[in-house]
Design a protein around this motif. Structure first.
Motif, PDB file in Angstrom:
ATOM      1  N   ARG A 235       0.709  11.795 -10.054  1.00  0.00           N
ATOM      2  CA  ARG A 235       0.000  13.079 -10.092  1.00  0.00           C
ATOM      3  C   ARG A 235       0.994  14.221 -10.244  1.00  0.00           C
ATOM      4  O   ARG A 235       0.784  15.134 -11.050  1.00  0.00           O
ATOM      5  CB  ARG A 235      -0.841  13.245  -8.826  1.00  0.00           C
ATOM      6  CG  ARG A 235      -2.004  12.257  -8.777  1.00  0.00           C
ATOM      7  CD  ARG A 235      -2.959  12.586  -7.628  1.00  0.00           C
ATOM      8  NE  ARG A 235      -3.624  13.845  -7.869  1.00  0.00           N
ATOM      9  CZ  ARG A 235      -4.017  14.692  -6.917  1.00  0.00           C
ATOM     10  NH1 ARG A 235      -3.775  14.391  -5.654  1.00  0.00           N
ATOM     11  NH2 ARG A 235      -4.620  15.819  -7.227  1.00  0.00           N
TER      12      ARG A 235
ATOM     13  N   GLY B 178       0.807  -1.204   0.000  1.00  0.00           N
ATOM     14  CA  GLY B 178       0.000   0.000   0.000  1.00  0.00           C
ATOM     15  C   GLY B 178       0.843   1.257   0.000  1.00  0.00           C
ATOM     16  O   GLY B 178       0.527   2.230  -0.687  1.00  0.00           O
ATOM     17  N   GLY B 179       1.934   1.237   0.774  1.00  0.00           N
ATOM     18  CA  GLY B 179       2.805   2.407   0.832  1.00  0.00           C
ATOM     19  C   GLY B 179       3.367   2.726  -0.535  1.00  0.00           C
ATOM     20  O   GLY B 179       3.387   3.880  -0.972  1.00  0.00           O
ATOM     21  N   ILE B 180       3.808   1.709  -1.236  1.00  0.00           N
ATOM     22  CA  ILE B 180       4.360   1.927  -2.579  1.00  0.00           C
ATOM     23  C   ILE B 180       3.253   2.391  -3.512  1.00  0.00           C
ATOM     24  O   ILE B 180       3.479   3.219  -4.397  1.00  0.00           O
ATOM     25  CB  ILE B 180       5.047   0.636  -3.089  1.00  0.00           C
ATOM     26  CG1 ILE B 180       6.155   0.189  -2.129  1.00  0.00           C
ATOM     27  CG2 ILE B 180       5.604   0.843  -4.486  1.00  0.00           C
ATOM     28  CD1 ILE B 180       7.160   1.261  -1.762  1.00  0.00           C
TER      29      ILE B 180
ATOM     30  N   LEU C 194      12.561   2.309  -7.101  1.00  0.00           N
ATOM     31  CA  LEU C 194      11.199   2.820  -7.221  1.00  0.00           C
ATOM     32  C   LEU C 194      11.143   3.917  -8.277  1.00  0.00           C
ATOM     33  O   LEU C 194      10.225   3.939  -9.112  1.00  0.00           O
ATOM     34  CB  LEU C 194      10.761   3.340  -5.846  1.00  0.00           C
ATOM     35  CG  LEU C 194       9.352   3.901  -5.726  1.00  0.00           C
ATOM     36  CD1 LEU C 194       8.312   2.931  -6.263  1.00  0.00           C
ATOM     37  CD2 LEU C 194       9.062   4.253  -4.266  1.00  0.00           C
ATOM     38  N   ARG C 195      12.129   4.810  -8.258  1.00  0.00           N
ATOM     39  CA  ARG C 195      12.128   5.879  -9.255  1.00  0.00           C
ATOM     40  C   ARG C 195      12.243   5.340 -10.675  1.00  0.00           C
ATOM     41  O   ARG C 195      11.594   5.832 -11.587  1.00  0.00           O
ATOM     42  CB  ARG C 195      13.292   6.848  -8.991  1.00  0.00           C
ATOM     43  CG  ARG C 195      12.997   7.925  -7.984  1.00  0.00           C
ATOM     44  CD  ARG C 195      12.028   8.983  -8.515  1.00  0.00           C
ATOM     45  NE  ARG C 195      11.617   9.865  -7.445  1.00  0.00           N
ATOM     46  CZ  ARG C 195      12.267  10.980  -7.123  1.00  0.00           C
ATOM     47  NH1 ARG C 195      13.327  11.366  -7.816  1.00  0.00           N
ATOM     48  NH2 ARG C 195      11.858  11.729  -6.124  1.00  0.00           N
TER      49      ARG C 195
ATOM     50  N   TRP D  86       4.285   6.653   5.431  1.00  0.00           N
ATOM     51  CA  TRP D  86       3.159   6.303   4.570  1.00  0.00           C
ATOM     52  C   TRP D  86       2.037   7.277   4.837  1.00  0.00           C
ATOM     53  O   TRP D  86       1.499   7.332   5.945  1.00  0.00           O
ATOM     54  CB  TRP D  86       2.732   4.862   4.869  1.00  0.00           C
ATOM     55  CG  TRP D  86       1.644   4.363   3.979  1.00  0.00           C
ATOM     56  CD1 TRP D  86       1.039   5.009   2.941  1.00  0.00           C
ATOM     57  CD2 TRP D  86       1.021   3.072   4.049  1.00  0.00           C
ATOM     58  NE1 TRP D  86       0.099   4.221   2.352  1.00  0.00           N
ATOM     59  CE2 TRP D  86       0.049   3.025   3.010  1.00  0.00           C
ATOM     60  CE3 TRP D  86       1.189   1.966   4.863  1.00  0.00           C
ATOM     61  CZ2 TRP D  86      -0.752   1.906   2.798  1.00  0.00           C
ATOM     62  CZ3 TRP D  86       0.387   0.850   4.643  1.00  0.00           C
ATOM     63  CH2 TRP D  86      -0.556   0.816   3.621  1.00  0.00           C
TER      64      TRP D  86
ATOM     65  N   ILE E 231       0.817   6.814  -6.719  1.00  0.00           N
ATOM     66  CA  ILE E 231      -0.231   7.819  -6.930  1.00  0.00           C
ATOM     67  C   ILE E 231       0.355   9.221  -6.849  1.00  0.00           C
ATOM     68  O   ILE E 231       0.118  10.059  -7.729  1.00  0.00           O
ATOM     69  CB  ILE E 231      -1.364   7.628  -5.887  1.00  0.00           C
ATOM     70  CG1 ILE E 231      -2.094   6.307  -6.169  1.00  0.00           C
ATOM     71  CG2 ILE E 231      -2.338   8.803  -5.916  1.00  0.00           C
ATOM     72  CD1 ILE E 231      -2.921   5.795  -5.009  1.00  0.00           C
ATOM     73  N   GLY E 232       1.162   9.464  -5.811  1.00  0.00           N
ATOM     74  CA  GLY E 232       1.735  10.801  -5.636  1.00  0.00           C
ATOM     75  C   GLY E 232       2.645  11.183  -6.786  1.00  0.00           C
ATOM     76  O   GLY E 232       2.511  12.264  -7.379  1.00  0.00           O
ATOM     77  N   PHE E 233       3.553  10.289  -7.143  1.00  0.00           N
ATOM     78  CA  PHE E 233       4.472  10.591  -8.235  1.00  0.00           C
ATOM     79  C   PHE E 233       3.699  10.817  -9.528  1.00  0.00           C
ATOM     80  O   PHE E 233       3.964  11.752 -10.279  1.00  0.00           O
ATOM     81  CB  PHE E 233       5.477   9.454  -8.431  1.00  0.00           C
ATOM     82  CG  PHE E 233       6.378   9.660  -9.620  1.00  0.00           C
ATOM     83  CD1 PHE E 233       7.575  10.343  -9.489  1.00  0.00           C
ATOM     84  CD2 PHE E 233       6.018   9.200 -10.884  1.00  0.00           C
ATOM     85  CE1 PHE E 233       8.395  10.554 -10.591  1.00  0.00           C
ATOM     86  CE2 PHE E 233       6.823   9.402 -11.990  1.00  0.00           C
ATOM     87  CZ  PHE E 233       8.025  10.081 -11.841  1.00  0.00           C
TER      88      PHE E 233
ATOM     89  N   TYR F 115       8.538   9.779  -3.014  1.00  0.00           N
ATOM     90  CA  TYR F 115       8.481   8.762  -4.074  1.00  0.00           C
ATOM     91  C   TYR F 115       9.811   8.066  -4.326  1.00  0.00           C
ATOM     92  O   TYR F 115      10.072   7.590  -5.433  1.00  0.00           O
ATOM     93  CB  TYR F 115       8.003   9.338  -5.417  1.00  0.00           C
ATOM     94  CG  TYR F 115       7.042  10.493  -5.312  1.00  0.00           C
ATOM     95  CD1 TYR F 115       5.876  10.381  -4.551  1.00  0.00           C
ATOM     96  CD2 TYR F 115       7.275  11.697  -5.983  1.00  0.00           C
ATOM     97  CE1 TYR F 115       4.989  11.442  -4.451  1.00  0.00           C
ATOM     98  CE2 TYR F 115       6.394  12.758  -5.892  1.00  0.00           C
ATOM     99  CZ  TYR F 115       5.256  12.634  -5.125  1.00  0.00           C
ATOM    100  OH  TYR F 115       4.391  13.692  -5.039  1.00  0.00           O
TER     101      TYR F 115
ATOM    102  N   GLY G 198       3.386   8.837  -0.691  1.00  0.00           N
ATOM    103  CA  GLY G 198       2.069   9.412  -0.520  1.00  0.00           C
ATOM    104  C   GLY G 198       1.689  10.301  -1.669  1.00  0.00           C
ATOM    105  O   GLY G 198       2.384  10.362  -2.687  1.00  0.00           O
TER     106      GLY G 198
ATOM    107  N   LEU H 261       8.887   4.149 -11.799  1.00  0.00           N
ATOM    108  CA  LEU H 261       7.996   5.262 -12.102  1.00  0.00           C
ATOM    109  C   LEU H 261       8.423   5.981 -13.377  1.00  0.00           C
ATOM    110  O   LEU H 261       7.597   6.290 -14.239  1.00  0.00           O
ATOM    111  CB  LEU H 261       7.980   6.227 -10.904  1.00  0.00           C
ATOM    112  CG  LEU H 261       7.430   5.624  -9.595  1.00  0.00           C
ATOM    113  CD1 LEU H 261       7.715   6.544  -8.410  1.00  0.00           C
ATOM    114  CD2 LEU H 261       5.941   5.338  -9.702  1.00  0.00           C
TER     115      LEU H 261
ATOM    116  N   MET I  47       0.806   4.316  -2.675  1.00  0.00           N
ATOM    117  CA  MET I  47       0.650   5.747  -2.423  1.00  0.00           C
ATOM    118  C   MET I  47       1.759   6.538  -3.123  1.00  0.00           C
ATOM    119  O   MET I  47       1.525   7.643  -3.619  1.00  0.00           O
ATOM    120  CB  MET I  47       0.690   6.025  -0.919  1.00  0.00           C
ATOM    121  CG  MET I  47      -0.605   5.725  -0.191  1.00  0.00           C
ATOM    122  SD  MET I  47      -2.052   6.596  -0.875  1.00  0.00           S
ATOM    123  CE  MET I  47      -1.544   8.302  -0.649  1.00  0.00           C
ATOM    124  N   ALA I  48       2.971   5.980  -3.128  1.00  0.00           N
ATOM    125  CA  ALA I  48       4.067   6.662  -3.822  1.00  0.00           C
ATOM    126  C   ALA I  48       3.785   6.716  -5.324  1.00  0.00           C
ATOM    127  O   ALA I  48       4.064   7.717  -5.986  1.00  0.00           O
ATOM    128  CB  ALA I  48       5.396   5.956  -3.551  1.00  0.00           C
TER     129      ALA I  48
END
Lengths: 733, 733
Positions: free
Chosen positions: A446, A435-437, A552-553, B654, A442-444, B711, B690, A556, A439-440
């Motif tokens: 956006r 879930g935390g990832i 992660l980057r 998170w 979604i944030g990135f 992120y 987030g 994305l 959220m990352a």
């Protein structure tokens, strides 16, 4: 079959072998089956050397000529038939580590030495294990020379049968230079293994050594793959060493370990069933929200708000034990009370109420449940999770989660989640196990205005997992790239099969977390899943055309950048740069990302030189130098796009007063559009060096199809490199 | 000295050796000098084997017992004295590749075999090179067993003498597993080489093999280092193989190549002189602008504007051939007309006018010239550059550039550049060889609000280079970290010496461009400089405590983040995370960055458990789970800071409704300040997962001393890892 040949030698092996030799004329599978059955009947889980060699022999895996002698005289006789020198080895089902037991003698050059050697080995073996059943001594043709390699097979709990290849020797063990492929392997897979180790050059002959016979080695790998695929009870197999030379490849020693326990069956619907159900779940016309609420701060309230505010145009049915209306929609006590069909039920109720509600979902014939609630396996409530899985199986419901944020599907304006609505539509489908990832993501997405078709939380993966998503997105016209974060693959085999198929059509990017040993430990404590060996993931991903993200980057940025780029038509990359210093760093990045800087043909070099100052450097990078006006960028980029020998362009921009950032950005887009009108499309990425205004220029370029980054030479090249990796794996270049 | 021992064997070598042996009683340096002089006199550039062995012998490098025989009978006699088995090798100054010439026989077990072998070798050698001067055959104690390794030395054009170490064998060659250190090496350097290869485990004994004698091997490396340091004419040296065993290390073969041409002298002022001049240049009170202009768009105009608008409080003297006043300041025809001293002259005139103006700068006694103009070596005008360097030497002027954007020194509000003024003061000093990369530094620094003390362009580096800057920033109280981009090091030795000294006090981060072979090619075309072997840079940087940045972003993020972090007092890192998935990725990143995740002691584990839900995972990562309120973050972070066994903390946040991003950011800073008041300071970095609001929270955290990234799990850990690398190299942990 080489089986008849094997019989020309005096076979004096264990009962299994003696038995098998009576079956001449049977198929090779019959013979192996017979041996394995015999071993199973004897309660053993390892083959004796003669059993192993016979199996190799019938599967076309070359082994030294050999036989088993029960007496010293027999051994001497057998050795004379095979030809000297020979090797002697103890044969005993109770002694696996022969060398340790003093049970191996090499280089025996005549009959006397063999007679004496036989006695020595038998004595050593008795001393090593007094109660061992000593069948006799194996007399073997002594092979050697060429390059020692290891070929083997293992059974991975997630991926199943894998073949392995590496060089022989301790140094290779220390360096862990070994490569894996899923079995069954194609001939190309097998060939790729020979190039898949760091020490691959050794096979080509170095320092005057002769190259090995690559086809013989590939055949041997393929035959091992065939054998372990035909007989799943072969859990492990080691051919070590295999002597690979110019003439062929002979396995000097064979070790086979069996596991007769039946494999765990995993629920796997047909591809057609997955598509049918996933289409209703991901693109529903009618959604029930179980636990919908009017109360601010409740998850069931957030889900309702997101569905409504996200602009979903389908029907929404709030389910609540008491309310008559929630957020302007008629509420129902149960999904059973809702008239007509429902495509998906989103759960926003505590874990303890899930089972009962899920049964009603099943009775209603709803094909999918999105289980947001936590409190299942991740908190130790494994039984609770098993219970809901059992209900799902009974009713044919597919489960997403539990323990997830839900999912987005933007073509339907669907935000079936308690997070914020997602606002930038596009072609990238992302998923996360955590879930935390999520959220990352979604944030990135956006912040970077990444166009997204879907974002999906998989959480505990009690049912729907990465391969279900791959299978759905494969046929989803709104998706052009699939990017997934995962910590484990519960069914690596199914994932690999789906990925191999899907990646031929759409890029698949995966961030596998828990990739290092420390990371893997954290993964187990988090999900209770055993993390796989990272080298296996690495090799299987490559075999299946999956682009692996290292961070992660990367995940994305690849998801954002890859769909922007047209597929390159060849390997020739050209750097055009205003800053020589950027050119150097961009070249570094090309090497890091396995991109080929084109060797500039003289005529093209001359053509570029016409546009740049005399002290600029042509060649590649094309260094147009810092003080140039927009026309120099225009002319060189146009030439780069027009010349059919160039397949991709990397731009290095240097902020100057003469060509300010937005002027540069606009001219790049202009030239790109001009060429597009002529039917020319090539991938272009850009690195922008300059003051803060370059950020706006980078955003403009990205928006117009040119992945561009301020203050970074490495990220744009990594994005281009990822596109190339995909295009190569998909066979497009 | 083992020299006397060497004489106990019949020495029947070349004239040089025979000659040297008459000098018993001389120092070891005398003996080597004598041999080298003799070789030089003979016009040779390679030593014969006996010469090489004698040199080894007197420098305490163990070699096999041996002698040279001129006849077969002598050879047999000598072999009997040494003891069988022996090795025979041709001795000829004209045959370097003995094996190729058929000039080597091994394992001769008795006098007959030696007699026969002598004849064979002489025949082979004659066939190989009929005109070769065949001195005789070397008879050598046959050594073997243990681990074969290679010890050597090379002369790098930039770094000078380097020692090298690797395992023996073709596989190691293929894998390029070799490590270098600057000579002279310390004992610790030599020891670190044994761990500096990928296959280091081989030396520790694997699969029942015995470990080598590490001290003997380190001594051997040290002795090689001493030898090549004492005798710069030894250009290359190979001890290959060296047999390293439990008992010692014997060099079985020695190859020494000489280069008697005198080394190129490089201008290098004393450290005191560098500091004196650089202090006036970088922190001037009186600046002349040669080519100052009132005309918009001229570089001399931009420089004037930036000096004035940047807020520089010292005197500014515009120099212009005609103008009387420029931007409100009195203008002068020449620096010679300016009353009083001038600290630095900034040149903003075309290349062709530089030399004349520079002479006046010299006559005026100005200690430094900042040469913005391009049109020198980078455009092929090498002579023009040599001319200005000659003028600078004549007058004792230090030159920055040419071909640069100038420099910033923020404590003086000094913007001696044509770029925009820089506005965020701080403690990071950055420099770049390339103007484009300089612009990226300026842009990133402004966008990220990185506090900067200086940004310097080095361009063609005709004079001032990275080590001058290191020496200046070392004693500059306004600078806490030095981050440099370079494409080559014109004097790697001087850089290494400065870096080794400075990095003990302040972190030194270097992005070496042209690090890959393709990149290196671009570097040559850009600067005309030969790029060094990347492995050498890698090893020398590590030896000197330099933190190597792998990418432009790394350089920038390290420069920004490292000074924010207090120095850790130990290796124990703890991850505290709200997102289990972030915990896994943060753990991966810890392994990638050589950070040690602390094994949680039971009492500390229990202490953490008190604050987190029962289904949270203690251990490390401490997974506080996603739905927790601010107090859970507070309590666990406080515990992490308070417990003295923990040395650094990585936070994984998170985004939830219960603990929104800015609430998290503020509580982290609160707890950090609370602990600081108690005298507790530990490095903390954070990864924020987030929605877009986490960007604001990350900025707030960064501003308050917690490097934080939205992120990304990998960047914060890389920054912490860089801090650790520095602290370890500086001996602080």
């Amino acid at each position: 079959m080489a089986y008849e040949d094997a019989l020309t030698l005096k076979e004096r092996g264990t009962a299994a072998v003696q038995d098998a030799t009576r079956h001449a004329g049977k198929t090779h599978k019959d013979i192996v089956r017979h041996i394995l059955d015999h071993v199973k009947a004897e309660g053993r889980n390892a083959l004796t050397a003669p059993e192993g060699k016979l199996i190799c022999d019938v599967y076309g895996i070359a082994v030294p000529k050999e036989g088993v002698a029960a007496t010293a005289a027999d051994a001497a006789q057998l050795a004379s038939e095979i030809g000297f020198p020979v090797v002697l080895k103890i044969v005993s089902p109770d002694i696996l580590h022969k060398t340790e037991a003093g049970g191996v003698l090499v280089g025996l050059a005549n009959a006397d030495q063999v007679t004496q050697g036989f006695a020595t080995i038998m004595e050593n073996a008795k001393r090593y294990n007094a109660s061992a059943n000593l069948v006799g001594v194996q007399v073997q043709q002594m092979v050697g020379g060429g390059q020692e390699v290891i070929v083997g097979a293992v059974t991975d709990p997630s991926f199943g049968k894998l073949v392995a290849f590496g060089l022989g020797g301790v140094l290779v063990e220390v360096l862990k230079d070994i490569t894996f492929r899923l079995a069954p392997t194609t001939r190309d897979d097998a060939r790729s293994m020979l190039d898949g180790i760091a020490a691959a050059e050794m096979l080509k002959g170095v320092r005057g050594g002769e190259p090995v016979n690559r086809e013989a080695l590939a055949t041997l790998i393929e035959n091992v793959s065939r054998l372990v695929t035909d007989f799943p009870e072969i859990a492990e197999m080691d051919l070590n060493p295999v002597f690979a030379s110019k003439t062929g490849a002979i396995a000097a020693d064979v070790r086979i370990v069996l596991d007769f326990s039946p494999p765990v069956e995993r629920y796997r619907p047909s591809q057609e069933a997955i598509v049918r159900q996933m289409n209703r779940i991901m693109r529903p016309d009618r959604v029930a929200v179980i636990g919908a609420s009017s109360e601010d701060g409740k998850i069931g309230n957030s889900v309702m708000k997101n569905l409504i505010n996200g602009g979903y145009q389908g029907e929404i049915y709030p389910i609540h034990p008491k309310a008559d209306e929630i957020m302007g929609r008629k509420a129902y006590r149960s999904v059973l009370d809702v008239p007509g069909n429902i495509d998906v039920a989103v759960f926003a109720i505590p874990a303890k109420f899930v089972a009962a509600a899920l049964k009603e979902v099943g009775q209603k014939g709803i094909p999918g449940a999105v289980l947001i609630p936590s409190g299942f396996a991740e908190t130790g409530n494994v039984e609770g999770q098993q219970e809901i899985v059992a209900i799902a199986r009974e009713y044919g419901i597919r489960l997403m989660g539990p323990n997830i944020y839900g999912f987005y599907y933007t073509p339907k304006n669907l935000c079936a989640t308690f997070c914020t609505p997602y606002d930038v539509k596009g072609k990238a489908a992302l998923s996360s196990q955590s879930g935390g990832i999520g959220m990352a993501i979604i944030g990135f997405s956006r912040a970077a205005k990444m166009g997204v078709s879907a974002i999906v939380g998989l959480g505990n993966k009690s049912d729907i997992d990465e391969d279900d998503l791959l299978t759905f997105f494969e046929q989803d016209d709104n998706t052009e790239i699939i990017a997934q974060h995962c910590e484990d693959l519960k069914d690596g085999r199914a994932f690999a099969e789906a990925a191999r198929r899907v990646s031929k059509k759409k890029p698949v990017v995966v961030l596998k977390a828990g990739r290092t040993s420390l990371g893997a430990r954290a993964a187990s404590s988090h999900t209770g899943a055993l993390a796989g060996n990272d080298r296996i993931y690495e090799d299987v991903f490559r075999q299946c055309g999956v682009i692996r993200a290292r961070s992660l980057r990367d995940l994305l940025e690849f998801a954002r950048g890859i769909p922007k780029l047209p597929t390159p038509k060849g390997e020739n990359v050209v750097i055009i740069t205003g800053a020589g210093g950027s050119g150097v760093l961009l070249s570094d990045a090309c090497v890091d990302n396995s991109l080929s800087l084109m060797t500039m043909p003289p005529d093209l070099d001359a053509a570029f030189r016409k546009f740049i100052p005399p002290f600029g450097a042509a060649g590649n990078p094309v260094d147009i130098t810092g003080g140039e006006p927009p026309t120099t960028y225009q002319n060189t980029i146009r030439l780069g796009l027009e010349d059919p020998r160039i397949h991709a362009i990397i731009l290095g921009y240097w902020h100057t007063i003469i060509t300010p950032p937005m002027v540069f950005a606009k001219l790049v887009v202009e030239v790109k559009e001009e060429m597009k009108a002529k039917g020319i499309e090539k991938p272009i990425v850009a690195s922008l060096a300059g003051d803060v205004e370059v950020e706006e220029a980078a955003a403009y370029l990205y928006e117009h199809g040119v992945p561009a980054y301020a203050y970074s030479t490495e990220i744009p090249v990594a994005v281009l490199g990822a596109k190339y990796r995909w295009a190569r794996a998909a066979g497009l270049i």
